[in-house]
Write a protein that holds these residues in place. Structure first.
Motif, short mmCIF file in Angstrom:
data_model
loop_
_atom_site.label_atom_id
_atom_site.label_comp_id
_atom_site.label_asym_id
_atom_site.label_seq_id
_atom_site.Cartn_x
_atom_site.Cartn_y
_atom_site.Cartn_z
N PHE A 1 46.78 33.15 23.95
CA PHE A 1 47.63 33.93 24.85
C PHE A 1 47.01 33.98 26.24
N GLY A 2 47.81 34.33 27.20
CA GLY A 2 47.40 34.29 28.60
C GLY A 2 46.65 35.53 29.03
N ALA A 3 46.06 35.43 30.22
CA ALA A 3 45.24 36.51 30.75
C ALA A 3 46.05 37.77 31.01
N GLN A 4 47.32 37.63 31.37
CA GLN A 4 48.13 38.82 31.64
C GLN A 4 48.30 39.65 30.37
N GLU A 5 48.52 39.01 29.25
CA GLU A 5 48.61 39.76 27.99
C GLU A 5 47.28 40.42 27.66
N ALA A 6 46.19 39.72 27.95
CA ALA A 6 44.86 40.30 27.71
C ALA A 6 44.65 41.56 28.53
N VAL A 7 45.12 41.55 29.78
CA VAL A 7 45.00 42.75 30.62
C VAL A 7 45.86 43.87 30.08
N GLU A 8 47.09 43.57 29.74
CA GLU A 8 48.01 44.61 29.27
C GLU A 8 47.52 45.27 27.99
N ALA A 9 46.77 44.52 27.17
CA ALA A 9 46.25 45.07 25.92
C ALA A 9 44.91 45.78 26.10
N GLY A 10 44.30 45.65 27.27
CA GLY A 10 43.01 46.29 27.51
C GLY A 10 41.82 45.43 27.16
N LEU A 11 42.05 44.19 26.75
CA LEU A 11 40.93 43.29 26.48
C LEU A 11 40.21 42.92 27.77
N VAL A 12 40.98 42.77 28.84
CA VAL A 12 40.46 42.38 30.16
C VAL A 12 40.82 43.49 31.15
N GLN A 13 39.88 43.78 32.05
CA GLN A 13 40.10 44.88 32.99
C GLN A 13 40.72 44.43 34.31
N SER A 14 40.49 43.17 34.72
CA SER A 14 41.04 42.74 36.01
C SER A 14 41.18 41.23 36.04
N LEU A 15 42.18 40.77 36.82
CA LEU A 15 42.43 39.34 37.01
C LEU A 15 42.14 38.97 38.46
N HIS A 16 41.69 37.72 38.66
CA HIS A 16 41.29 37.27 39.98
C HIS A 16 41.65 35.80 40.15
N ALA A 17 41.86 35.40 41.39
CA ALA A 17 42.00 33.97 41.67
C ALA A 17 40.74 33.26 41.19
N PRO A 18 40.86 32.06 40.63
CA PRO A 18 39.68 31.40 40.08
C PRO A 18 38.52 31.30 41.06
N GLU A 19 38.82 31.01 42.32
CA GLU A 19 37.75 30.83 43.30
C GLU A 19 37.11 32.15 43.71
N ALA A 20 37.75 33.28 43.39
CA ALA A 20 37.23 34.59 43.76
C ALA A 20 36.57 35.32 42.60
N LEU A 21 36.63 34.75 41.40
CA LEU A 21 36.20 35.47 40.20
C LEU A 21 34.73 35.86 40.24
N LEU A 22 33.85 34.93 40.53
CA LEU A 22 32.42 35.23 40.45
C LEU A 22 32.02 36.25 41.51
N ASP A 23 32.56 36.12 42.71
CA ASP A 23 32.25 37.12 43.75
C ASP A 23 32.74 38.50 43.33
N ALA A 24 33.91 38.57 42.69
CA ALA A 24 34.42 39.85 42.22
C ALA A 24 33.53 40.44 41.14
N ALA A 25 33.00 39.58 40.26
CA ALA A 25 32.10 40.05 39.22
C ALA A 25 30.81 40.59 39.82
N LYS A 26 30.29 39.93 40.82
CA LYS A 26 29.08 40.42 41.48
C LYS A 26 29.34 41.76 42.17
#
Length: 287
Positions: free
Chosen positions: A176-201
């Motif tokens: 399943f896709g990341a949006q479903e993961a967010v809606e279920a609470g598995l994932v807390q936030s979504l980011h553009a691929p190129e921005a993901l690591l900076d957002a994690a930091k």
């Protein structure tokens, strides 16, 4: 610094960024990765310069599940070799990894950059914050490989997303896709691929930069270990001891002084030297 085979590790500004480095194999999980992950969290726990750990992948995947190079024998413990030094032939290596992350003294953030399937999904469950690229995909695909959920996911997953969603995902084995993961609470936030690591930091620094490291380590253990307790009084016994220990610490004197003087605190206590005994075993015997 440990000699990792499957990870690249960079430590900077208090953050340990560990990147799976098998992109041609979509960072699939093998015995070397078990050893590397166990060693990684031993290293980060012992290094007082590390305030938080970020785990991510290279290429198109975070971790696309188990390495299936052994074909139909992949999950046959009687035919496994090369993992005798990581718990023996009968112990689930993914479970060893998740339990080690569970015991981490530093916050752990998943920066899921692509496919996170099987152990690539279950190893994220004991992490404290799960972020994903917008095109990431998840799957608890065990039923479609003829096996069962592993890596303690039967304990973690229903606590995170609820029983109904955990059963939906594990019964069907669908991806399943990341949006479903967010809606279920598995994932807390979504980011553009190129921005993901900076957002994690940025998230890791937000969690830790102004806080006392020992207090963060203790809070992490109180929150996670609290999930194993049957009654609030059990936690009250533990957190009363921990709170009293911290109340006598140099960190408290510094934290209060910094607050009153309107300046940044400089906490003197370190995780390697000032962690009190919280009264529970690191890991129960395996049988």
């Amino acid at each position: 610094m440990a000699d990792f085979q499957t990870l690249d590790l960079a430590i900077d500004s208090g953050l340990a960024v560990a990147t799976f480095n098998r992109p041609d194999q979509m960072n699939t999980f093998n015995p070397a990765m078990i050893r590397d992950l166990l060693a990684l969290f031993d290293l980060t726990d012992a290094d007082d310069a590390v305030r938080a750990v970020i785990l991510t992948g290279s290429g198109r995947a975070f971790c696309a599940g188990a390495d299936l190079g052994s074909g139909g024998d992949t999950f046959d413990y009687d035919k496994r070799t090369g993992r005798e030094d990581v718990g023996g032939p009968d112990r689930d290596g993914g479970g060893m990894v998740t339990l080690r992350i569970f015991r981490s003294l530093k916050p752990v953030i998943a920066a899921s950059n692509g496919a996170a399937v099987g152990i690539g999904a279950t190893m994220q469950l004991p992490m404290d914050w799960r972020m994903a690229a917008e095109d990431s995909r998840y799957g608890f695909v065990f039923s479609r490989r003829g096996v069962t959920p592993e890596a303690c996911s039967g304990w973690f997953l229903p606590r995170i997303v609820g029983m109904a969603k955990a059963l939906d995902w594990t019964f069907s084995g669908r991806v399943f896709g990341a949006q479903e993961a967010v809606e279920a609470g598995l994932v807390q936030s979504l980011h553009a691929p190129e921005a993901l690591l900076d957002a994690a930091k940025e998230k890791a620094l937000e969690m830790t930069s102004a806080s006392a490291p020992v207090s963060v380590a203790l809070a992490r253990q109180l929150m996670w270990q609290g999930q194993t307790m049957a009654h609030p009084m059990d936690m009250h016994r533990v957190d009363s001891r921990v709170f009293a220990s911290r109340g006598r610490s140099a960190d408290v004197r510094e934290g209060i002084a910094a607050f009153r003087e309107k300046r940044d605190a400089r906490y003197p206590d370190t995780v390697s030297t000032a962690m009190p005994d919280m009264g529970w075993a690191e890991e129960r015997p395996f049988a």
